[in-house]
Scaffold this motif. Structure first.
Motif, short mmCIF file in Angstrom:
data_model
loop_
_atom_site.label_atom_id
_atom_site.label_comp_id
_atom_site.label_asym_id
_atom_site.label_seq_id
_atom_site.Cartn_x
_atom_site.Cartn_y
_atom_site.Cartn_z
N GLN A 77 29.46 42.67 12.74
CA GLN A 77 29.51 44.13 12.54
C GLN A 77 30.77 44.71 13.19
N GLU A 78 31.08 44.32 14.41
CA GLU A 78 32.28 44.81 15.09
C GLU A 78 33.54 44.38 14.36
N HIS A 79 33.53 43.17 13.82
CA HIS A 79 34.67 42.68 13.05
C HIS A 79 34.89 43.56 11.83
N ARG A 80 33.83 43.88 11.11
CA ARG A 80 33.94 44.73 9.92
C ARG A 80 34.38 46.15 10.29
N ILE A 81 33.83 46.69 11.36
CA ILE A 81 34.23 48.03 11.81
C ILE A 81 35.73 48.04 12.13
N GLY A 82 36.20 47.00 12.81
CA GLY A 82 37.62 46.91 13.16
C GLY A 82 38.51 46.85 11.93
N LEU A 83 38.16 46.00 10.97
CA LEU A 83 38.97 45.89 9.75
C LEU A 83 38.96 47.19 8.95
N ASP A 84 37.79 47.78 8.80
CA ASP A 84 37.69 49.05 8.06
C ASP A 84 38.47 50.16 8.76
N SER B 288 40.80 44.45 16.29
CA SER B 288 41.32 43.98 15.02
C SER B 288 42.76 44.45 14.87
N VAL B 289 43.61 43.59 14.30
CA VAL B 289 45.00 43.92 14.07
C VAL B 289 45.33 43.60 12.62
N THR B 290 45.97 44.53 11.92
CA THR B 290 46.46 44.26 10.57
C THR B 290 47.94 44.61 10.51
#
Length: 173
Positions: free
Chosen positions: A50-57, A162-164
């Protein structure tokens, strides 16, 4: 007629039922502990996803907000504008000083855990795919080429990070 039973005639169990009950109790306890540990680990894994998805979004929302904001201007090749959402940052993602800093309002999915760094790589004639794309520009228009580094960091709140990194081409006005 009442018949009397003597204690000597009752067969002795010698504690076998107690021993079997204790063995079953130990087995059930071990199964319960294993089930609790498994469910706790699954909860941690679900929270992590969930935290991974929140970070990417959130990083994608920050990217969209920066691209849609016409007030952000970077005109010098190699210049870096640092953008905070709800605050003005004073350093780049790698800790260096920003060429310029800007604060954008915090919005849906974008807030004080987000940080964006916009760096102009070059400028020149817009590529053909931009002249014919959804947001078509006239042939020969001038474009600027950027990298957009987005960071979402909620580790202080026991959240994710998360970093993009994206390449962006914008028409120069």
């Amino acid at each position: 007629m009442i018949r009397a039973i003597s204690i000597a005639s009752i067969p002795r169990q010698q504690g076998m039922a107690l021993f079997v009950a204790l063995i079953f109790l130990v087995i059930l306890t071990l199964l319960s502990i294993t089930a609790m540990r498994t469910s706790t680990m699954e909860l941690y894994m679900a929270s992590n996803e969930q935290e991974h998805r929140i970070g990417l979004d959130s990083t994608q929302s920050a990217s969209d907000a920066v691209i849609k904001n016409a007030d952000i201007v970077v005109t010098v090749k190699g210049a870096t504008t640092c953008i905070g959402f709800g605050y003005t940052p004073d350093a780049t993602i790698d800790g260096n000083n920003c060429t310029s800093s800007q604060a954008l309002p915090a919005g849906t999915g974008v807030g004080p855990n987000n940080f964006t760094q916009l760096t102009q790589l070059d400028s020149g004639t817009c590529p053909a795919f931009i002249a014919t794309g959804e947001r078509a520009t006239p042939n020969g228009s001038s474009c600027s080429f950027f990298t957009l580094n987005n960071v979402y960091d909620a580790t202080a709140q026991r959240g994710g990070r998360s970093v993009t990194v994206e390449g962006v081409v914008m028409e120069a006005y």
